[in-house]
Design an enzyme around this catalytic site. Sequence first.
Site, PDB file in Angstrom:
ATOM      1  N   PRO B 156      14.456  19.771  -3.287  1.00 30.32           N
ATOM      2  CA  PRO B 156      13.253  19.246  -3.936  1.00 30.32           C
ATOM      3  C   PRO B 156      12.357  18.412  -3.017  1.00 30.32           C
ATOM      4  CG  PRO B 156      15.156  17.937  -4.549  1.00 30.32           C
ATOM      5  CD  PRO B 156      15.677  19.034  -3.664  1.00 30.32           C
ATOM      6  N   CYS B 157      11.639  19.090  -2.135  1.00 32.18           N
ATOM      7  CA  CYS B 157      10.782  18.385  -1.197  1.00 32.18           C
ATOM      8  C   CYS B 157       9.572  17.744  -1.898  1.00 32.18           C
ATOM      9  CB  CYS B 157      10.318  19.306  -0.076  1.00 32.18           C
ATOM     10  SG  CYS B 157       9.499  20.787  -0.660  1.00 32.18           S
ATOM     11  N   HIS B 158       9.363  18.114  -3.165  1.00 29.01           N
ATOM     12  CA  HIS B 158       8.280  17.453  -3.915  1.00 29.01           C
ATOM     13  C   HIS B 158       8.622  15.988  -4.205  1.00 29.01           C
ATOM     14  CE1 HIS B 158      11.066  19.164  -6.944  1.00 29.01           C
ATOM     15  NE2 HIS B 158      10.793  18.082  -7.646  1.00 29.01           N
TER      16      HIS B 158
END
Lengths: 154, 188
Positions: B156-158
């Site tokens: 989850p790079c968000h």
Amino acid sequence: MAELPPFQKLIDEHAAEVMAVLRGAVGRDGAEDAFQETFLAALRAYPSLGEARNLRGWLVTIAHRKAIDHHRARGRSPVPVESVREEAVSDPDPADGEVWRAVATLPPKQRAAVTLRFAGDLPHEEIAAALGCSPEAARRSLHEGLKRLRKEMA
Amino acid sequence: MNAVMDRSLERLRERAAAEGLLDIAYGTADSPFGPLLLARTPAGLVRVALPSEDVDATLFDLAERISPRILEAPDRFDEERRELEDYFEGRRREFDLPIDWQLSHGFMLRAREGIAAIPYGETRTYSDLARGAGNERAVRAAGSACSRNPIPLVVPCHRVVRSDGGLGLYAGGVEMKKRLLELEGRRG
């Protein structure tokens, strides 16, 4: 050097034609197995190709080898075919779909002879060996098949 | 293509997988942002392409970097689709999917493993990420670890944002990043 496309691209672009070639070469019943063998063999060898050149010709060449395997397995070939070409055949330039559909309607011997000659690029002697008949009979089947095709396509 | 051909291709996929010739299978999953492309190796999920990414370019890239033995296999992604759908509807907080990390190496791999460990609904800064990956000055590289993350959403790079409170960039667009963080009820 052209990169190898994802194998799925070859399927999207050429599967229908390979199936038509195989139906021409071994008939509808044998075509499904030969199709599986063709694409599995292609998938196995694919990464070692190194570059994307005439992938269609490469697939058709494999298909014709599998068609010959099919005829051999059915015991119709007393003589092994020694000199099957390993390199890709040159791209024939047919309005392919239509031609192969017409080929598929030929009687089995004529159909096989025409396919091995033009998709497989085999000489008469090897067609004869693959079909288990004399070269004269192979030549006759090819001749009859072509005559009928010309009438059909005219 | 017709039904006979569909069956032949399905059989081909099964045999290819059984004989170890299916290096990468791909399929799609729906999302509120558009279709996602999913790619899997026998080891696990190797690539998720967001709707903003070009499908053909993604597949050619995988062919070059991993293997050209790539087949479309829509029937092999049921679990991925289910988990993604649950996530987008707020019913799932963690993905339970095996991951193939082979597209990440060295600092990038450490940074992305760090991203994978950020809990649902929380955020970390690019500096946090750089420090966690063993080089606190590599903030820019930590940014690349996010922007070029091969497995967004699942990794989850968000959840990685700027230290000044700004959202930072996102491969799928800043709007998508904002909506994902809203979905997770971001607690900072």
